[in-house]
Design a protein around this motif. Structure first.
Motif, mmCIF file in Angstrom:
data_model
loop_
_atom_site.group_PDB
_atom_site.id
_atom_site.type_symbol
_atom_site.label_atom_id
_atom_site.label_comp_id
_atom_site.label_asym_id
_atom_site.label_seq_id
_atom_site.Cartn_x
_atom_site.Cartn_y
_atom_site.Cartn_z
ATOM 1 N N SER A 21 0.835 -1.200 0.000
ATOM 2 C CA SER A 21 0.000 0.000 0.000
ATOM 3 C C SER A 21 0.870 1.251 0.000
ATOM 4 O O SER A 21 1.964 1.257 0.569
ATOM 5 N N VAL A 22 0.388 2.305 -0.649
ATOM 6 C CA VAL A 22 1.142 3.550 -0.730
ATOM 7 C C VAL A 22 0.402 4.655 0.011
ATOM 8 O O VAL A 22 -0.824 4.629 0.129
ATOM 9 N N ASN A 23 1.159 5.611 0.507
ATOM 10 C CA ASN A 23 0.586 6.754 1.219
ATOM 11 C C ASN A 23 1.441 7.973 0.899
ATOM 12 O O ASN A 23 2.432 8.238 1.578
ATOM 13 N N TYR A 24 1.076 8.688 -0.152
ATOM 14 C CA TYR A 24 1.860 9.831 -0.597
ATOM 15 C C TYR A 24 1.500 11.044 0.263
ATOM 16 O O TYR A 24 0.383 11.554 0.195
ATOM 17 N N THR A 25 2.459 11.490 1.063
ATOM 18 C CA THR A 25 2.162 12.544 2.032
ATOM 19 C C THR A 25 2.887 13.852 1.774
ATOM 20 O O THR A 25 2.484 14.887 2.299
ATOM 21 N N TRP A 26 3.975 13.823 0.977
ATOM 22 C CA TRP A 26 4.800 15.024 0.851
ATOM 23 C C TRP A 26 4.241 15.978 -0.197
ATOM 24 O O TRP A 26 3.848 15.573 -1.294
ATOM 25 N N MET A 27 4.193 17.271 0.154
ATOM 26 C CA MET A 27 3.788 18.312 -0.776
ATOM 27 C C MET A 27 4.913 19.328 -0.912
ATOM 28 O O MET A 27 5.465 19.777 0.093
ATOM 29 N N ASP A 28 5.243 19.672 -2.132
ATOM 30 C CA ASP A 28 6.321 20.619 -2.412
ATOM 31 C C ASP A 28 5.781 22.041 -2.332
ATOM 32 O O ASP A 28 4.848 22.402 -3.055
ATOM 33 N N ASP A 29 6.353 22.859 -1.451
ATOM 34 C CA ASP A 29 5.898 24.248 -1.331
ATOM 35 C C ASP A 29 6.043 25.010 -2.640
ATOM 36 O O ASP A 29 5.304 25.961 -2.902
ATOM 37 N N PHE A 30 6.999 24.608 -3.480
ATOM 38 C CA PHE A 30 7.240 25.305 -4.738
ATOM 39 C C PHE A 30 6.442 24.707 -5.895
ATOM 40 O O PHE A 30 6.489 25.215 -7.010
ATOM 41 N N LYS A 31 5.736 23.602 -5.650
ATOM 42 C CA LYS A 31 4.865 22.963 -6.637
ATOM 43 C C LYS A 31 5.606 22.646 -7.947
ATOM 44 O O LYS A 31 5.104 22.875 -9.050
ATOM 45 N N GLY A 32 6.808 22.113 -7.807
ATOM 46 C CA GLY A 32 7.580 21.673 -8.965
ATOM 47 C C GLY A 32 8.517 22.708 -9.552
ATOM 48 O O GLY A 32 9.403 22.363 -10.349
ATOM 49 N N TYR A 33 8.336 23.970 -9.212
ATOM 50 C CA TYR A 33 9.238 25.032 -9.675
ATOM 51 C C TYR A 33 10.563 24.910 -8.934
ATOM 52 O O TYR A 33 10.602 24.602 -7.739
ATOM 53 N N ARG A 34 11.678 25.167 -9.644
ATOM 54 C CA ARG A 34 12.999 25.055 -9.022
ATOM 55 C C ARG A 34 13.677 26.431 -9.050
ATOM 56 O O ARG A 34 14.133 26.886 -10.099
ATOM 57 N N TYR A 35 13.664 27.022 -7.898
ATOM 58 C CA TYR A 35 14.166 28.385 -7.744
ATOM 59 C C TYR A 35 15.669 28.476 -7.990
ATOM 60 O O TYR A 35 16.452 27.673 -7.477
ATOM 61 N N ASN A 36 16.071 29.464 -8.781
ATOM 62 C CA ASN A 36 17.494 29.723 -9.014
ATOM 63 C C ASN A 36 17.641 31.209 -9.331
ATOM 64 O O ASN A 36 17.066 31.705 -10.302
ATOM 65 N N ASP A 37 18.406 31.919 -8.493
ATOM 66 C CA ASP A 37 18.546 33.367 -8.698
ATOM 67 C C ASP A 37 19.907 33.753 -9.256
ATOM 68 O O ASP A 37 20.276 34.937 -9.261
ATOM 69 N N ALA A 38 20.671 32.760 -9.757
ATOM 70 C CA ALA A 38 21.978 33.068 -10.346
ATOM 71 C C ALA A 38 21.803 33.918 -11.597
ATOM 72 O O ALA A 38 20.788 33.831 -12.293
ATOM 73 N N VAL A 39 22.792 34.745 -11.886
ATOM 74 C CA VAL A 39 22.755 35.595 -13.071
ATOM 75 C C VAL A 39 24.000 35.334 -13.915
ATOM 76 O O VAL A 39 25.127 35.461 -13.435
ATOM 77 N N ASP A 40 23.776 34.938 -15.148
ATOM 78 C CA ASP A 40 24.858 34.759 -16.120
ATOM 79 C C ASP A 40 24.276 35.120 -17.478
ATOM 80 O O ASP A 40 23.704 34.283 -18.160
ATOM 81 N N GLY A 41 24.391 36.381 -17.847
ATOM 82 C CA GLY A 41 23.637 36.929 -18.968
ATOM 83 C C GLY A 41 24.233 36.717 -20.343
ATOM 84 O O GLY A 41 25.332 36.195 -20.523
ATOM 85 N N THR A 42 23.441 37.130 -21.321
ATOM 86 C CA THR A 42 23.834 37.093 -22.728
ATOM 87 C C THR A 42 23.150 38.265 -23.413
ATOM 88 O O THR A 42 22.286 38.922 -22.827
ATOM 89 N N ASP A 43 23.497 38.551 -24.666
ATOM 90 C CA ASP A 43 22.852 39.710 -25.309
ATOM 91 C C ASP A 43 21.476 39.362 -25.886
ATOM 92 O O ASP A 43 20.596 40.205 -25.969
#
Length: 324
Positions: free
Chosen positions: A159-181
């Protein structure tokens, strides 16, 4: 060899294969993770966090590769529009995996809109890989064979019991900056990038699946100078037309999604960073609310956990620098 011997050998083969299938099914039930957390052996827990969500609570399902989970923030759309969405995106996702997540989601959810980020449509795969994926879907021991190290008596129940919920709902936060033109990557072309026949068929099948279940299927190309160009745009436009579904190419929408390629990418235009995702999600949330009549659940007590997740999300992403 007479017909009697042929029938005996055929019956013996059928009996053997049936027994093997039953054995694999029993062992697979043992090896299947019983919770959706990494500690229980679950693969891609961020994408599978949807398994812990309350039944029939997700209105928008997002599928795709890393472009999807780098560009679309469900919590931002919740904070601004009250839309419940989940990103079942995984690195280098193949279309047969997109189909897996689609079918899995509909076992417990009834999304009104399903978004497929289009970069995965141009990721080629072999027929053998697609066949093996179907085998793994039938017999999870082939997918989770490495779990033997962490098996315990609780796995015997099946039997399975899925209990974990992701606060970000699948989004993966990344605030790094490495730009291009970012200049000229969407130069006009009349040519179309070819979509492999099997890739085309997978998308067509997903579109039909959504139609059968009363959901709108939407193709979306999120901004990426590395992965996108006008030839790919044309190829997806042709596919969308053939499937009778909407197509949104954000790479041609700089007037309403003003991506600053010097600041809004974390890896020189391959993926957006959080600043870029804020811009994409602000526009997408408003578009979904306007075009699909999605309900605002923010004041519904049944969704109080979403408001709690929003507080943790805001704290994690530093709301003072976001558009929330």
């Amino acid at each position: 060899m007479n017909i009697k011997n042929i029938l005996k050998k055929t019956a013996a083969s059928i009996a053997f294969l049936t027994g093997l299938a039953v054995l694999l099914a029993l062992v697979s039930a043992f090896f299947l993770p019983k919770n959706n957390m990494k500690a229980f052996g679950m693969e891609e827990p961020s994408a599978n966090g949807i398994l812990g969500e309350r039944a029939d609570s997700i209105d928008v399902l997002v599928l795709g590769d890393s472009e999807s989970y780098s560009s679309i923030s469900p919590m931002q759309m919740w904070g601004q529009q009250g839309i419940t969405s989940y990103v079942c995106g995984t690195p280098g996702q193949f279309l047969y995996e997109s189909e897996n997540y689609l079918h899995q989601a509909f076992e417990n959810q009834t999304p009104k809109v399903v978004i497929l980020e289009t970069n995965a449509i141009y990721r080629n795969f072999t027929p053998e890989a697609a066949v093996m994926n179907r085998v793994e879907n039938l017999f999870s021991i082939f997918r989770y064979h490495d779990r033997w190290k962490s098996l315990n008596f609780g796995d015997l129940s099946g039997s399975v019991n899925y209990t974990w919920m992701d606060d970000f709902k699948g989004y993966r936060y990344n605030d790094a900056v490495d730009g291009t033109d970012g200049k000229g990557y969407m130069a006009f072309s009349e040519k179309s990038a070819v979509i492999r026949e099997r890739n085309w068929q997978y998308v067509a099948d997903m579109a039909q699946f959504c139609q059968d279940y009363g959901a709108e299927f939407l193709l979306v190309s999120t901004p990426s100078t590395v992965n996108w160009n006008y030839e790919r745009h044309n190829g997806i436009a042709e596919l969308a037309g053939a499937c009778g579904v909407r197509y949104i190419d954000m790479n041609l929408m700089s007037d309403v999604i003003p991506i600053n390629w010097a600041a809004d990418t974390r890896d020189k235009g391959d993926h957006l960073n959080h600043a870029g995702a804020v811009k994409v999600s602000a526009w997408l949330g408003a578009y979904l609310k306007e075009n699909y009549r999605l309900e605002d659940h923010r004041n519904n007590p049944d969704y109080e956990k979403w408001n709690e997740s929003l507080k943790r999300y805001q704290k994690a992403v530093n709301p003072g620098s976001s558009a929330l």
